[in-house]
Design an enzyme around this catalytic site. Structure first.
Site, PDB file in Angstrom:
ATOM      1  N   ARG A 237       7.978 -14.651 -13.794  1.00  0.00           N
ATOM      2  CA  ARG A 237       8.776 -15.538 -14.654  1.00  0.00           C
ATOM      3  C   ARG A 237       9.700 -16.471 -13.890  1.00  0.00           C
ATOM      4  NH1 ARG A 237      10.971 -11.048 -18.657  1.00  0.00           N
ATOM      5  NH2 ARG A 237      11.310 -10.156 -16.602  1.00  0.00           N
TER       6      ARG A 237
ATOM      7  N   LYS B 214      -0.789   2.234 -11.956  1.00  0.00           N
ATOM      8  CA  LYS B 214      -0.239   3.459 -12.518  1.00  0.00           C
ATOM      9  C   LYS B 214       1.272   3.333 -12.594  1.00  0.00           C
ATOM     10  CE  LYS B 214       1.667   6.333 -10.176  1.00  0.00           C
ATOM     11  NZ  LYS B 214       2.735   6.306  -9.170  1.00  0.00           N
TER      12      LYS B 214
ATOM     13  N   HIS C   9      -3.997   4.534  -6.058  1.00  0.00           N
ATOM     14  CA  HIS C   9      -4.300   4.049  -4.702  1.00  0.00           C
ATOM     15  C   HIS C   9      -4.726   5.176  -3.758  1.00  0.00           C
ATOM     16  CE1 HIS C   9      -0.069   5.057  -3.832  1.00  0.00           C
ATOM     17  NE2 HIS C   9      -0.414   5.087  -2.560  1.00  0.00           N
TER      18      HIS C   9
ATOM     19  N   LYS D  87      -7.812   5.738  -0.198  1.00  0.00           N
ATOM     20  CA  LYS D  87      -7.509   6.173   1.175  1.00  0.00           C
ATOM     21  C   LYS D  87      -8.777   6.684   1.846  1.00  0.00           C
ATOM     22  CE  LYS D  87      -2.685   7.318   0.234  1.00  0.00           C
ATOM     23  NZ  LYS D  87      -1.798   6.599   1.125  1.00  0.00           N
TER      24      LYS D  87
ATOM     25  N   GLU E 126       6.994  13.230   0.982  1.00  0.00           N
ATOM     26  CA  GLU E 126       7.502  11.934   1.462  1.00  0.00           C
ATOM     27  C   GLU E 126       8.859  12.145   2.110  1.00  0.00           C
ATOM     28  OE1 GLU E 126       6.600   8.436  -1.152  1.00  0.00           O
ATOM     29  OE2 GLU E 126       6.710  10.015  -2.654  1.00  0.00           O
TER      30      GLU E 126
ATOM     31  N   ASP F 128       5.225  10.695 -11.761  1.00  0.00           N
ATOM     32  CA  ASP F 128       4.984   9.675 -10.733  1.00  0.00           C
ATOM     33  C   ASP F 128       3.848  10.077  -9.782  1.00  0.00           C
ATOM     34  OD1 ASP F 128       5.693   7.244  -9.284  1.00  0.00           O
ATOM     35  OD2 ASP F 128       6.514   8.549  -7.737  1.00  0.00           O
TER      36      ASP F 128
ATOM     37  N   HIS G 189      -1.915  11.045  -8.534  1.00  0.00           N
ATOM     38  CA  HIS G 189      -2.412  11.276  -7.172  1.00  0.00           C
ATOM     39  C   HIS G 189      -2.836  12.733  -6.931  1.00  0.00           C
ATOM     40  CE1 HIS G 189      -0.933   7.331  -6.658  1.00  0.00           C
ATOM     41  NE2 HIS G 189       0.299   7.620  -6.330  1.00  0.00           N
TER      42      HIS G 189
ATOM     43  N   LYS H 103      10.155  13.980  -2.785  1.00  0.00           N
ATOM     44  CA  LYS H 103      10.762  12.912  -1.978  1.00  0.00           C
ATOM     45  C   LYS H 103      11.813  13.554  -1.080  1.00  0.00           C
ATOM     46  CE  LYS H 103       9.700   8.953  -4.784  1.00  0.00           C
ATOM     47  NZ  LYS H 103       8.632   8.308  -4.028  1.00  0.00           N
TER      48      LYS H 103
HETATM   49  P1  NDP Z   1       9.071  -4.654  -9.866  1.00  0.00           P
HETATM   50  O1  NDP Z   1      10.095  -4.376 -10.911  1.00  0.00           O
HETATM   51  O2  NDP Z   1       9.493  -4.791  -8.462  1.00  0.00           O
HETATM   52  O3  NDP Z   1       8.312  -5.999 -10.267  1.00  0.00           O
HETATM   53  C1  NDP Z   1       7.887  -6.255 -11.573  1.00  0.00           C
HETATM   54  C2  NDP Z   1       7.345  -7.668 -11.629  1.00  0.00           C
HETATM   55  O4  NDP Z   1       6.967  -7.966 -12.959  1.00  0.00           O
HETATM   56  C3  NDP Z   1       8.308  -8.731 -11.190  1.00  0.00           C
HETATM   57  O5  NDP Z   1       7.593  -9.700 -10.448  1.00  0.00           O
HETATM   58  C4  NDP Z   1       8.775  -9.333 -12.511  1.00  0.00           C
HETATM   59  O6  NDP Z   1       9.136 -10.658 -12.244  1.00  0.00           O
HETATM   60  C5  NDP Z   1       7.486  -9.256 -13.303  1.00  0.00           C
HETATM   61  N1  NDP Z   1       7.657  -9.311 -14.748  1.00  0.00           N
HETATM   62  C6  NDP Z   1       8.353  -8.462 -15.539  1.00  0.00           C
HETATM   63  N2  NDP Z   1       8.246  -8.836 -16.829  1.00  0.00           N
HETATM   64  C7  NDP Z   1       7.440  -9.952 -16.842  1.00  0.00           C
HETATM   65  C8  NDP Z   1       6.947 -10.809 -17.852  1.00  0.00           C
HETATM   66  N3  NDP Z   1       7.226 -10.635 -19.159  1.00  0.00           N
HETATM   67  N4  NDP Z   1       6.154 -11.848 -17.484  1.00  0.00           N
HETATM   68  C9  NDP Z   1       5.843 -12.062 -16.187  1.00  0.00           C
HETATM   69  N5  NDP Z   1       6.267 -11.283 -15.188  1.00  0.00           N
HETATM   70  C10 NDP Z   1       7.083 -10.253 -15.520  1.00  0.00           C
HETATM   71  O7  NDP Z   1       7.947  -3.561 -10.037  1.00  0.00           O
HETATM   72  P2  NDP Z   1       6.891  -3.044  -8.939  1.00  0.00           P
HETATM   73  O8  NDP Z   1       6.319  -4.196  -8.223  1.00  0.00           O
HETATM   74  O9  NDP Z   1       7.523  -1.975  -8.160  1.00  0.00           O
HETATM   75  O10 NDP Z   1       5.806  -2.346  -9.859  1.00  0.00           O
HETATM   76  C11 NDP Z   1       4.864  -3.073 -10.631  1.00  0.00           C
HETATM   77  C12 NDP Z   1       3.898  -2.074 -11.246  1.00  0.00           C
HETATM   78  O11 NDP Z   1       3.252  -1.348 -10.205  1.00  0.00           O
HETATM   79  C13 NDP Z   1       4.594  -1.028 -12.108  1.00  0.00           C
HETATM   80  O12 NDP Z   1       3.721  -0.661 -13.144  1.00  0.00           O
HETATM   81  C14 NDP Z   1       4.777   0.144 -11.158  1.00  0.00           C
HETATM   82  O13 NDP Z   1       4.883   1.365 -11.826  1.00  0.00           O
HETATM   83  C15 NDP Z   1       3.481   0.040 -10.357  1.00  0.00           C
HETATM   84  N6  NDP Z   1       3.548   0.669  -9.039  1.00  0.00           N
HETATM   85  C16 NDP Z   1       4.408   0.203  -8.092  1.00  0.00           C
HETATM   86  C17 NDP Z   1       4.432   0.783  -6.833  1.00  0.00           C
HETATM   87  C18 NDP Z   1       5.333   0.277  -5.757  1.00  0.00           C
HETATM   88  O14 NDP Z   1       5.255   0.798  -4.633  1.00  0.00           O
HETATM   89  N7  NDP Z   1       6.191  -0.696  -6.033  1.00  0.00           N
HETATM   90  C19 NDP Z   1       3.536   1.909  -6.478  1.00  0.00           C
HETATM   91  C20 NDP Z   1       2.662   2.301  -7.548  1.00  0.00           C
HETATM   92  C21 NDP Z   1       2.678   1.695  -8.764  1.00  0.00           C
HETATM   93  P3  NDP Z   1      10.104 -11.508 -13.148  1.00  0.00           P
HETATM   94  O15 NDP Z   1      11.097 -10.544 -13.740  1.00  0.00           O
HETATM   95  O16 NDP Z   1      10.663 -12.533 -12.233  1.00  0.00           O
HETATM   96  O17 NDP Z   1       9.215 -12.117 -14.126  1.00  0.00           O
HETATM   97  C1  BG6 Z   2       3.290   5.740  -5.650  1.00  0.00           C
HETATM   98  C2  BG6 Z   2       4.532   6.354  -6.204  1.00  0.00           C
HETATM   99  O1  BG6 Z   2       2.252   5.809  -6.580  1.00  0.00           O
HETATM  100  O2  BG6 Z   2       2.904   6.428  -4.469  1.00  0.00           O
HETATM  101  C3  BG6 Z   2       5.647   6.325  -5.178  1.00  0.00           C
HETATM  102  O3  BG6 Z   2       4.936   5.634  -7.351  1.00  0.00           O
HETATM  103  C4  BG6 Z   2       5.191   6.961  -3.889  1.00  0.00           C
HETATM  104  O4  BG6 Z   2       6.799   6.996  -5.665  1.00  0.00           O
HETATM  105  C5  BG6 Z   2       3.874   6.374  -3.425  1.00  0.00           C
HETATM  106  O5  BG6 Z   2       6.186   6.728  -2.910  1.00  0.00           O
HETATM  107  C6  BG6 Z   2       3.309   7.152  -2.241  1.00  0.00           C
HETATM  108  O6  BG6 Z   2       2.198   6.485  -1.737  1.00  0.00           O
HETATM  109  P1  BG6 Z   2       1.763   6.661  -0.209  1.00  0.00           P
HETATM  110  O7  BG6 Z   2       0.486   5.918  -0.096  1.00  0.00           O
HETATM  111  O8  BG6 Z   2       2.873   6.101   0.614  1.00  0.00           O
HETATM  112  O9  BG6 Z   2       1.608   8.135   0.003  1.00  0.00           O
END
Ligand code: NDP
Ligand code: BG6
Length: 491
Positions: free
Chosen positions: A50, A149, A179, A183, A217, A236, A241, A339
């Protein structure tokens, strides 16, 4: 020698492109595949979120994550070529919000080009985003959607998400990421089990005493604390996993490596998991939360301080699971994840039954059961622990030694990160590395049962200092069964 086969040209839209996952994992993964020549020149990456950013602004942000401070000149040069494929579009991914016209214009109009929609977004909006993709006519017959997820936070919400996504995309176009399935060592599990005859005759309750699956972790909840505090370790990590790993260890041989053949066998395992009820939860589950401590030599704060308030969320969970089927009757599957544990390590340890009759004199040393140790990370590898005789004179002295296959040493050139592999698998349409709807929902049913049992039964939250292996109650759970936790080094 590993062979890199280029995929077909594709367009990928990364919704949530400014988020943690996209910047830390997805853009770097695409960059690495491109550097290796796997992504054809006419492929495009459309980063969507956004924030009102220009493509240049976005590239600058992504560059920090991909190149960091100390990148080589060649890598920086490659990055500057790679970004020619990258475009940023400001889109409100839900409903009629802004940016959809621009997004449509950015996509190749060729309906035969593979199109991926990666939802790196809060799961609560997966359904409305898919609906918007459909409403704006962006869903071609070659489109695939990738869902991160967690899919929902329990069975009912997962079903709601799946139904909403299913209205726009057919099941064979839905790629639910876990993910861990990308692996290298996890993929190798299937090969280890089903491309060797050696293990299969022992792979059951006659040959195996118990199985341990640990995903530890060293990091804390960190920047994802607000998400994590709503999820906890069970939702989580275990729901996805750890259960996926358990399925790969416990499943029956599929008729082929065809995606549905493998997924059908995994589903049978999930369905055979014995429910954990209020009456049994105190014996079968240990919940923990880290306090302040020392992690990897540095003092770190406790989880509640990271979150900024007192909280009952578990950052550690250990489970004694049972699979009620013919193969595994009576074989415990001990699962453990947390963790801020002592070190980062993911491993599976299969302990075989002891020899039926000990013929070695007592002073020769302790006779240990064989163990197969599968280390997923770090230092990926497989070792089989065997008893041998210490060589040389002086009578029989037992020595417990590993038959070692260290991937790190054997495959010197390394291999792609899980997200790299999974993204290429989506382009190829290989569903085998992704979770089917019924798997996700069945896994939720089992974990929902545990959460309900926590509320109805006695399952206190035990505290553990950061930098340790979790609460002592987890060790007690195994010692009650006259067993102990191992790690790959002590197994
Ligand atoms: P973040 O909160 O860091 O990022 C979320 C993103 O979604 C931002 O770019 C935000 O940008 C965007 N967003 C939110 N609402 C909207 C909308 N209505 N329209 C467009 N964009 C939107 O989350 P993560 O990147 O950490 O996680 C994303 C997904 O991946 C989640 O489902 C999370 O559970 C999953 N996940 C994440 C992991 C990780 O290591 N980070 C690992 C495993 C799964 P903006 O608000 O600017 O629009
Ligand atoms: C993600 C979890 O799915 O896997 C995190 O949301 C976790 O909490 C991560 O840290 C671990 O992944 P990896 O590949 O680093 O073992």
């Amino acid at each position: 020698m590993a062979e890199l086969v280029p995929v077909e040209p594709f367009d990928i839209v990364i919704f949530g492109a400014t988020g943690d996952l996209a910047r830390r994992k997805l853009v770097p993964a695409l960059f690495h595949r491109w550097c290796d020549g796997q992504i054809p020149a006419n492929s495009r990456i459309i980063a969507a979120a956004r924030d009102d950013l220009s493509t240049d602004d976005y590239i600058k942000r992504a560059e920090e994550m991909v190149l960091g401070d100390g990148s080589s000149e060649t890598r920086a040069e490659r990055w500057s070529q790679f970004v020619a494929h990258l475009q940023y579009v400001a889109v409100d991914a839900t409903g009629d919000g802004k940016g959809w016209k621009e997004l449509a214009a950015a996509l190749d109009s060729n309906p035969d080009k593979i199109r991926l929609f990666y939802l790196a977004l809060p799961p609560s909006i997966y359904g409305s985003v898919c609906d918007a993709i459909g409403q704006h006519g962006l869903n071609t017959t070659k489109s695939r959607v990738i869902l991160e997820k967690p899919i929902g936070h329990d069975f009912h919400s997962a079903r709601t998400v799946n139904e909403a996504v299913g209205k726009v995309f057919p099941e064979n176009a839905i790629f639910r990421i876990d993910h861990y399935l990308g692996k290298e060592t996890v993929q190798n599990l299937l090969i280890l089990r089903f491309a060797n005859t050696l293990l299969e005759p022992l792979w059951n309750s006659n040959g195996i005493d118990h199985v341990q699956i640990t995903v530890a972790e060293s990091l804390g909840a960190g920047t994802r604390a607000s998400y994590y505090d709503r999820a906890g370790a069970l939702r989580d990590m275990v729901q996805n996993h750890l259960l996926q790993l358990l399925c790969l260890v416990a499943m029956e041989p599929p008729t082929s490596l065809d995606a549905d053949a493998v997924r059908a066998e995994k589903l049978k395992v999930l369905r055979a998991l014995r429910p954990i009820k209020a009456e049994t939860v105190s014996k079968s589950v240990v919940r923990g939360q880290y306090d302040a401590g020392v992690s990897l030599g540095q003092p770190v704060e406790g989880y509640a301080d990271e979150v900024g308030q007192k909280t009952g969320t578990e950052t550690f969970v250990a489970i004694h699971g049972e699979i009620d089927n013919w193969r595994w009757a009576g074989v415990p599957f001990y699962l453990r994840t947390g963790k801020r544990m002592q070190s980062r390590r993911s491993e599976i340890i299969i302990q075989f039954k002891p020899v039926p009759h000990d013929i070695i004199q007592a002073d020769a040393g302790v006779l240990q059961p064989n163990r197969l140790v599968i280390r997923l990370q770090p230092d990926e590898g497989v070792k089989l622990m065997l008893m041998t005789k210490d060589p040389g004179p002086g009578g029989v002295r037992l020595r417990y030694v590993p038959l070692n296959l260290s991937f790190a040493e054997t495959f010197e050139q390394g291999y792609p990160d899980a997200y790299e592999r999974l993204l290429m698998a989506v382009v190829r349409g290989n569903l085998g590395l992704f979770m089917r709807r019924d798997e996700v929902e069945t896994a939720w049913r089992w974990t929902d049962g545990i959460i309900a049992a926590w509320h109805d039964g006695a399952c206190p939250l035990h505290h553990y200092p950061a930098g340790t292996d979790g609460p002592s109650q987890a060790a007690l759970m195994l010692s009650r069964d006259e067993r102990e936790w191992f790690d790959a080094d002590t197994a």
